[in-house]
Design a protein around this motif. Structure first.
Motif, PDB file in Angstrom:
ATOM      1  N   ALA A   1       0.838  -1.202   0.000  1.00 46.39           N
ATOM      2  CA  ALA A   1       0.000   0.000   0.000  1.00 46.39           C
ATOM      3  C   ALA A   1       0.878   1.259   0.000  1.00 46.39           C
ATOM      4  N   VAL A   2       2.182   1.082   0.031  1.00 51.32           N
ATOM      5  CA  VAL A   2       3.113   2.231   0.120  1.00 51.32           C
ATOM      6  C   VAL A   2       3.438   2.707  -1.295  1.00 51.32           C
ATOM      7  N   GLU A   3       2.829   3.839  -1.663  1.00 48.84           N
ATOM      8  CA  GLU A   3       2.818   4.244  -3.078  1.00 48.84           C
ATOM      9  C   GLU A   3       4.205   4.348  -3.732  1.00 48.84           C
ATOM     10  N   GLY A   4       5.094   5.067  -3.145  1.00 57.62           N
ATOM     11  CA  GLY A   4       6.374   5.309  -3.817  1.00 57.62           C
ATOM     12  C   GLY A   4       7.188   4.046  -4.057  1.00 57.62           C
ATOM     13  N   LEU A   5       6.876   2.975  -3.326  1.00 55.60           N
ATOM     14  CA  LEU A   5       7.655   1.736  -3.423  1.00 55.60           C
ATOM     15  C   LEU A   5       6.947   0.690  -4.276  1.00 55.60           C
ATOM     16  N   ALA A   6       5.772   1.036  -4.813  1.00 54.52           N
ATOM     17  CA  ALA A   6       4.906   0.056  -5.474  1.00 54.52           C
ATOM     18  C   ALA A   6       5.224  -0.065  -6.954  1.00 54.52           C
ATOM     19  N   THR A   7       6.263  -0.833  -7.295  1.00 53.18           N
ATOM     20  CA  THR A   7       6.552  -1.129  -8.694  1.00 53.18           C
ATOM     21  C   THR A   7       6.567  -2.649  -8.864  1.00 53.18           C
ATOM     22  N   GLY A   8       6.211  -3.111 -10.053  1.00 54.77           N
ATOM     23  CA  GLY A   8       6.115  -4.553 -10.304  1.00 54.77           C
ATOM     24  C   GLY A   8       7.235  -5.109 -11.157  1.00 54.77           C
ATOM     25  N   SER A   9       8.154  -4.238 -11.617  1.00 52.92           N
ATOM     26  CA  SER A   9       9.303  -4.757 -12.367  1.00 52.92           C
ATOM     27  C   SER A   9      10.497  -3.826 -12.164  1.00 52.92           C
ATOM     28  N   GLY A  10      11.682  -4.390 -12.390  1.00 49.48           N
ATOM     29  CA  GLY A  10      12.903  -3.601 -12.252  1.00 49.48           C
ATOM     30  C   GLY A  10      13.059  -2.639 -13.423  1.00 49.48           C
ATOM     31  N   PHE A  11      13.781  -1.531 -13.230  1.00 51.07           N
ATOM     32  CA  PHE A  11      14.074  -0.546 -14.284  1.00 51.07           C
ATOM     33  C   PHE A  11      15.551  -0.694 -14.675  1.00 51.07           C
ATOM     34  N   ALA A  12      15.805  -0.678 -15.982  1.00 49.04           N
ATOM     35  CA  ALA A  12      17.134  -1.043 -16.491  1.00 49.04           C
ATOM     36  C   ALA A  12      18.251  -0.099 -16.029  1.00 49.04           C
ATOM     37  N   LEU A  13      18.060   1.198 -16.217  1.00 47.11           N
ATOM     38  CA  LEU A  13      19.171   2.132 -15.930  1.00 47.11           C
ATOM     39  C   LEU A  13      19.586   2.105 -14.455  1.00 47.11           C
ATOM     40  N   PRO A  14      18.613   2.287 -13.527  1.00 42.27           N
ATOM     41  CA  PRO A  14      19.049   2.243 -12.127  1.00 42.27           C
ATOM     42  C   PRO A  14      19.617   0.883 -11.728  1.00 42.27           C
ATOM     43  N   GLN A  15      19.033  -0.204 -12.221  1.00 42.22           N
ATOM     44  CA  GLN A  15      19.539  -1.533 -11.823  1.00 42.22           C
ATOM     45  C   GLN A  15      20.990  -1.719 -12.250  1.00 42.22           C
ATOM     46  N   ARG A  16      21.327  -1.162 -13.396  1.00 41.35           N
ATOM     47  CA  ARG A  16      22.698  -1.276 -13.875  1.00 41.35           C
ATOM     48  C   ARG A  16      23.677  -0.614 -12.893  1.00 41.35           C
TER      49      ARG A  16
END
Ligand SMILES: *Cc1c(COP(=O)(O)O)cnc(C)c1O
Length: 333
Positions: free
Chosen positions: A228-243
């Motif tokens: 329920a914590v909006e800013g943390l609610a993503t369902g997949s990784g993002f390429a640039l930051p993960q790199r």
């Protein structure tokens, strides 16, 4: 897509000096006592939009070419990336459309409309809103702005960490909450240059662990997205930051929504700070692992303060820890 360099971050800092004052970093003895560590709170909740993302929004919008400015931008967001884009779009006179999942936090939805952006509600989660935003952008010839796969956004966000390490040069660790990972990647890039001894530790909600699991597995993964914590609610990784995180992040931890609500309450009581859930997640990670942080100098980034009224009521109804209720302990003996 290359991550920004330190020069890009300094360039963003020069730009943002015209638009946003630095945010303070404060230490609160009551919070130190609760954490058993020396805790510094970086107050990104003090931004005009109530969250750090506006640093990235202004930086990206300022660098659009004239055609992009004229056609405008589209973003998808649970709220703070939306407010950041809407704020920056108003600043530079750029049309802006935002796609939010249905039934958004009313405080965030109202803020976006009041900043003059068009708001479209679509889908149940962030991950349903994304393809709709992509389709809208293609149909209207507008620039789709990702929450994190944007070097200008990471460079803008990184100015928070340039400030932090100037304000507190001798940190042992900085804990950064993660949704897409732009903030944590920015922290890693700046720490590598300015504070190589400082560990960067990321934290996401256990009910939405996509960024965490992407980092652990070394590849982008999709995961259920139920926090329920909006800013943390993503369902997949993002390429640039993960790199960037793969190269430089010291550790990535998870906390549950209950621990986040308890940390929100601590910030209210001990640091007179109104944090939204995501803004309290870094403190939650410190409180969850006292042995790790005992006696160390640790910064927690209060990334945002856009809590809805319902969320505030909830966090005040979290049961305080037993140590805070000596009268009950005495009665039980
Ligand atoms: C977006 C957001 C986060 C997560 O930041 P990312 O850069 O997407 O990882 C944390 N806290 C708040 C308040 C946010 O709005």
């Amino acid at each position: 897509m290359e991550p920004p360099t330190l020069a890009d971050v300094l360039d963003a800092q020069r730009l943002l000096a015209h638009h946003l004052p630095p945010t303070p970093t404060w230490n609160y003895p009551a919070l130190d006592a609760a954490a058993g560590a020396t805790v510094f709170v970086k107050h990104e909740n003090a931004q005009p939009t109530g969250a750090f993302k506006v640093r990235g929004g202004i930086t990206l919008l300022s660098r659009l070419d004239p055609a992009e400015r004229q056609h405008g931008v589209v973003g998808y967001s649970t709220g703070n990336h939306a407010q950041s884009l809407a704020y920056a779009a108003r600043l530079f006179g750029v049309p802006c459309t935002i796609v939010m999942p249905e039934r958004p936090n009313p405080a965030k939805a109202d803020a976006v409309r009041r900043l003059g952006a068009e708001l479209v509600e679509f889908g149940a989660t962030f991950d349903d809103a994304a393809p709709h935003a992509r389709a809208l952008a293609a149909e209207r010839g507008m620039r789709l702005v990702s929450a994190a796969d944007e070097p200008d956004i990471v460079a803008g966000v990184a100015t928070a960490y340039a400030e932090l390490f100037a304000q507190q040069p001798h940190l042992d660790a900085v804990v950064v909450p993660v949704g897409s990972g732009s903030g944590a990647a920015a922290a890693c890039l700046v720490a590598a240059a300015l504070a190589p001894e400082c560990e960067v530790i990321a934290v996401q909600a256990a009910a939405s662990p996509a960024a965490h699991d992407s980092w652990r597995h070394g590849e982008l993964v999709r995961r259920p997205n139920r926090t329920a914590v909006e800013g943390l609610a993503t369902g997949s990784g993002f390429a640039l930051p993960q790199r960037v995180l793969r190269e430089r992040l010291a550790d990535f931890v998870l906390v549950d929504d209950e621990q986040i609500a308890a940390a929100q309450r601590r910030l209210l009581l001990d640091a007179h700070t109104l944090a939204e859930g995501a803004g309290a997640a870094a403190l939650a990670a410190v409180l969850a692992d006292p042995d790790r942080f005992a006696g160390r100098r640790v910064a927690v980034v209060c990334t945002g303060g856009n809590a809805s009224e319902a969320e505030l009521r909830r966090c005040l109804h979290v049961a305080p820890p037993a140590a805070e209720r000596p009268w009950e302990v005495a009665a039980a003996q």
